[in-house]
Design a protein around this motif. Structure first.
Motif, mmCIF file in Angstrom:
data_model
loop_
_atom_site.group_PDB
_atom_site.id
_atom_site.type_symbol
_atom_site.label_atom_id
_atom_site.label_comp_id
_atom_site.label_asym_id
_atom_site.label_seq_id
_atom_site.Cartn_x
_atom_site.Cartn_y
_atom_site.Cartn_z
ATOM 1 N N ARG A 109 24.993 15.490 63.915
ATOM 2 C CA ARG A 109 23.700 16.286 63.551
ATOM 3 C C ARG A 109 23.539 17.015 64.749
ATOM 4 N NH1 ARG A 109 21.871 14.699 58.892
ATOM 5 N NH2 ARG A 109 23.228 13.100 57.682
ATOM 6 N N LEU A 110 23.612 16.853 66.192
ATOM 7 C CA LEU A 110 23.187 17.712 67.088
ATOM 8 C C LEU A 110 24.281 18.740 67.308
ATOM 9 C CD1 LEU A 110 22.837 14.980 70.062
ATOM 10 C CD2 LEU A 110 21.340 15.814 68.292
ATOM 11 N N ALA A 111 25.500 18.776 66.728
ATOM 12 C CA ALA A 111 26.513 19.688 66.979
ATOM 13 C C ALA A 111 26.307 20.700 65.734
ATOM 14 C CB ALA A 111 28.045 19.242 66.787
ATOM 15 N N PHE A 117 25.156 24.734 70.677
ATOM 16 C CA PHE A 117 26.434 25.691 71.097
ATOM 17 C C PHE A 117 26.614 26.834 70.260
ATOM 18 C CE2 PHE A 117 28.126 23.309 67.583
ATOM 19 C CZ PHE A 117 29.154 24.360 66.965
ATOM 20 N N ARG A 118 27.424 27.954 70.730
ATOM 21 C CA ARG A 118 27.801 29.215 70.038
ATOM 22 C C ARG A 118 29.115 29.340 70.435
ATOM 23 N NH1 ARG A 118 23.542 33.568 72.451
ATOM 24 N NH2 ARG A 118 24.615 33.548 74.730
ATOM 25 N N TYR A 119 29.744 30.089 69.477
ATOM 26 C CA TYR A 119 31.031 30.719 69.898
ATOM 27 C C TYR A 119 31.034 32.352 70.313
ATOM 28 C CZ TYR A 119 33.233 26.498 68.034
ATOM 29 O OH TYR A 119 33.500 25.302 67.784
ATOM 30 N N THR A 120 31.555 32.647 71.271
ATOM 31 C CA THR A 120 31.397 33.931 71.753
ATOM 32 C C THR A 120 32.969 34.544 72.096
ATOM 33 O OG1 THR A 120 31.502 33.490 74.010
ATOM 34 C CG2 THR A 120 29.517 33.366 73.028
ATOM 35 N N GLU A 121 32.832 35.753 72.053
ATOM 36 C CA GLU A 121 34.259 36.410 72.370
ATOM 37 C C GLU A 121 34.970 35.649 73.483
ATOM 38 O OE1 GLU A 121 34.113 40.590 72.897
ATOM 39 O OE2 GLU A 121 33.225 41.124 70.752
ATOM 40 N N ALA A 122 34.220 35.257 74.677
ATOM 41 C CA ALA A 122 34.897 34.522 75.669
ATOM 42 C C ALA A 122 34.997 33.133 75.479
ATOM 43 C CB ALA A 122 33.920 34.802 76.948
ATOM 44 N N GLY A 123 34.704 32.488 74.287
ATOM 45 C CA GLY A 123 35.215 30.985 74.023
ATOM 46 C C GLY A 123 33.593 30.470 73.453
ATOM 47 N N PRO A 124 33.455 29.015 73.491
ATOM 48 C CA PRO A 124 32.296 28.550 73.190
ATOM 49 C C PRO A 124 31.296 28.463 74.354
ATOM 50 C CG PRO A 124 34.216 26.822 73.636
ATOM 51 C CD PRO A 124 34.879 28.293 73.496
ATOM 52 N N MET A 156 32.831 15.121 77.027
ATOM 53 C CA MET A 156 33.241 16.219 76.588
ATOM 54 C C MET A 156 32.111 16.859 75.741
ATOM 55 S SD MET A 156 34.252 17.726 73.733
ATOM 56 C CE MET A 156 34.757 16.270 72.488
ATOM 57 N N ILE A 157 31.680 16.103 74.699
ATOM 58 C CA ILE A 157 30.810 16.516 73.630
ATOM 59 C C ILE A 157 29.669 17.085 74.124
ATOM 60 C CG2 ILE A 157 29.696 14.383 72.938
ATOM 61 C CD1 ILE A 157 30.741 17.421 70.610
ATOM 62 N N PHE A 158 28.917 16.522 75.356
ATOM 63 C CA PHE A 158 27.686 16.973 75.885
ATOM 64 C C PHE A 158 27.911 17.929 76.755
ATOM 65 C CE2 PHE A 158 25.854 12.413 75.046
ATOM 66 C CZ PHE A 158 25.390 12.813 74.128
ATOM 67 N N GLY A 159 29.146 18.070 77.474
ATOM 68 C CA GLY A 159 29.539 19.127 78.331
ATOM 69 C C GLY A 159 29.821 20.482 77.387
#
Length: 197
Positions: A109-111, A117-124, A156-159
């Motif tokens: 529910r947090l993800a 988070f968001r995805y960009t051209e440079a990655g997440p 990993m997920i919090f990072g």
């Protein structure tokens, strides 16, 4: 200062992770006496696991079933609590080499793209940085890194959400006899004292 205290253990008062997370909160309250603490007990009041109805709602469909409407609102509330917190304390026991399913349901529910988070051209790119995560980890045995799908996943997920300030207070080997349990808890308490320093 806002602190979110999340517990997930199903063993109630016998839980080592609950004991440790409570002691972490006590230590934080001594350091920040005016902090507002919100408690979310995912064992006593779990958030439902994701379903196709949740995914359809995220894509714009209007859910019709009251149970789904309520569950989506609960998930939104969990996300808002998380985003508002300066410090998040998570009681996370290891169950079968991983985190409890209740904790995974909360993390799902947090993800949320555009929120954590968001995805960009440079990655997440993580969007929830600037907060501190303290994980109260408990394990019945002592496990090699290759068998750790608990702490490694949480880091990993919090990072992924953009959080870099992550501390783990660990008590491991708590099922290996009374002496091992006491020793593990005392070692974890030393780590808690170190967090307050």
């Amino acid at each position: 200062m806002k602190i979110l205290h999340v517990d997930t253990s199903i063993t109630g008062p016998a839980s080592v992770s609950r004991t440790l997370s409570a002691e972490i909160i006590q230590s934080l309250k001594q350091k920040h006496p005016y902090a507002e603490v919100t408690v979310r007990d995912l064992a006593a009041k779990p958030i439902g696991h994701l379903s196709d109805a949740h995914l359809l709602a995220a894509q714009g469909a209007v859910p019709e079933e009251p149970v789904v409407v309520d569950d989506i609102a609960a998930g939104r509330g969990a996300l808002e609590e998380f985003l508002a917190a300066d410090i998040v304390v998570v009681g996370a026991p290891m169950y079968n080499f991983a985190i409890p399913s209740q904790l995974k349901a909360w993390i799902d529910r947090l993800a949320v793209p555009g929120a954590t988070f968001r995805y960009t051209e440079a990655g997440p790119e993580g969007l929830a940085g600037g907060k501190k995560i303290i994980i109260a980890s408990s394990r019945g045995g002592v496990f090699a890194e290759a068998l750790d799908h608990q702490e490694s996943y949480l880091r990993m997920i919090f990072g992924f959400f953009g959080i870099t300030d992550i501390s783990i207070v660990r008590a491991e080997g708590v099922a290996l006899g009374d002496e091992a349990k006491v020793s593990a808890i005392n070692e974890a308490r030393g780590a808690i004292a170190g967090l307050a320093a």
